[in-house]
Enzyme design. Structure first.
Site: not given
Length: 196
Positions: A37-39, A138
């Site tokens: 997952l993104d940060r 995103r």
């Protein structure tokens, strides 16, 4: 928290925390990364304890038989209740992902979204990936004119919760050992409801 290490951060990651815990077992266990997952996103992750399990799980993510759903709070008013976005995604030298019409430059990305709740300046969406590309949700939502709240990289203008308003809420896959379908759900953070 990062899922895995980067050049600038090695220890404050989910993988490092799981590895430390696995090393304390007798005998020590191994941990393998299946996906990320993104940060600044939150939500469900799956790791494996054997290389065989990792490969079987990753195969399910590659052939899209593993189910994933996300919640995202986006900026602006969305008129349609259900929509899909299809484009080819590529990455530039600065590691920023963008859509292109050139099939030979990008990889096909398909995102499906449904409005769950509308507010004055935002909307809560349930998002399903037909493909799984870096920053797919995103980029697609930003290019539609509705960046995810808190996503300054892709054009968000405000960040009331001081993080990306993206949450991995559902994972479903065949267990790598038993072949039985398993499903996990995680409700999005309460802070998402406070976004106007």
């Amino acid at each position: 928290m990062l899922t895995i290490a980067t050049e600038s951060e090695r220890e404050k990651t989910v993988y490092a925390a799981l590895r430390r815990r696995a090393n304390q077992k007798k005998p020590a266990e191994r941990i393998f990364i299946v996906h990320r997952l993104d940060r600044e996103a939150s939500g469900l992750l799956v790791f494996a304890k054997t290389i065989e399990a990792k490969e079987r799980l990753q195969d399910q993510f590659k052939d899209h038989s593993a189910g994933r759903r996300y919640c995202a709070v986006v900026e602006g008013r969305i008129e349609e209740n259900v929509f899909s976005i299809r484009s080819y995604l590529a990455e530039n030298a600065a590691y920023r992902v963008y859509s292109t019409r050139q099939k030979n430059v990008g990889k096909l990305a398909i995102t499906h979204a449904q409005v769950v709740k509308r507010k004055a300046k935002s909307a809560l969406l349930e998002v399903r990936l037909e493909t799984g590309r870096k920053h797919q949700i995103r980029v697609h939502l930003a290019e539609k004119g509705h960046p995810i709240v808190g996503d300054k990289i892709y054009g968000s203008g405000f960040n009331p919760i001081r993080r990306l308003a993206l949450h991995g809420q559902y994972l479903g896959f065949r267990h790598p050992q038993t072949g039985k379908r398993v499903e996990f759900e995680s409700k999005y953070p309460k802070s998402f409801d406070a976004i106007g």
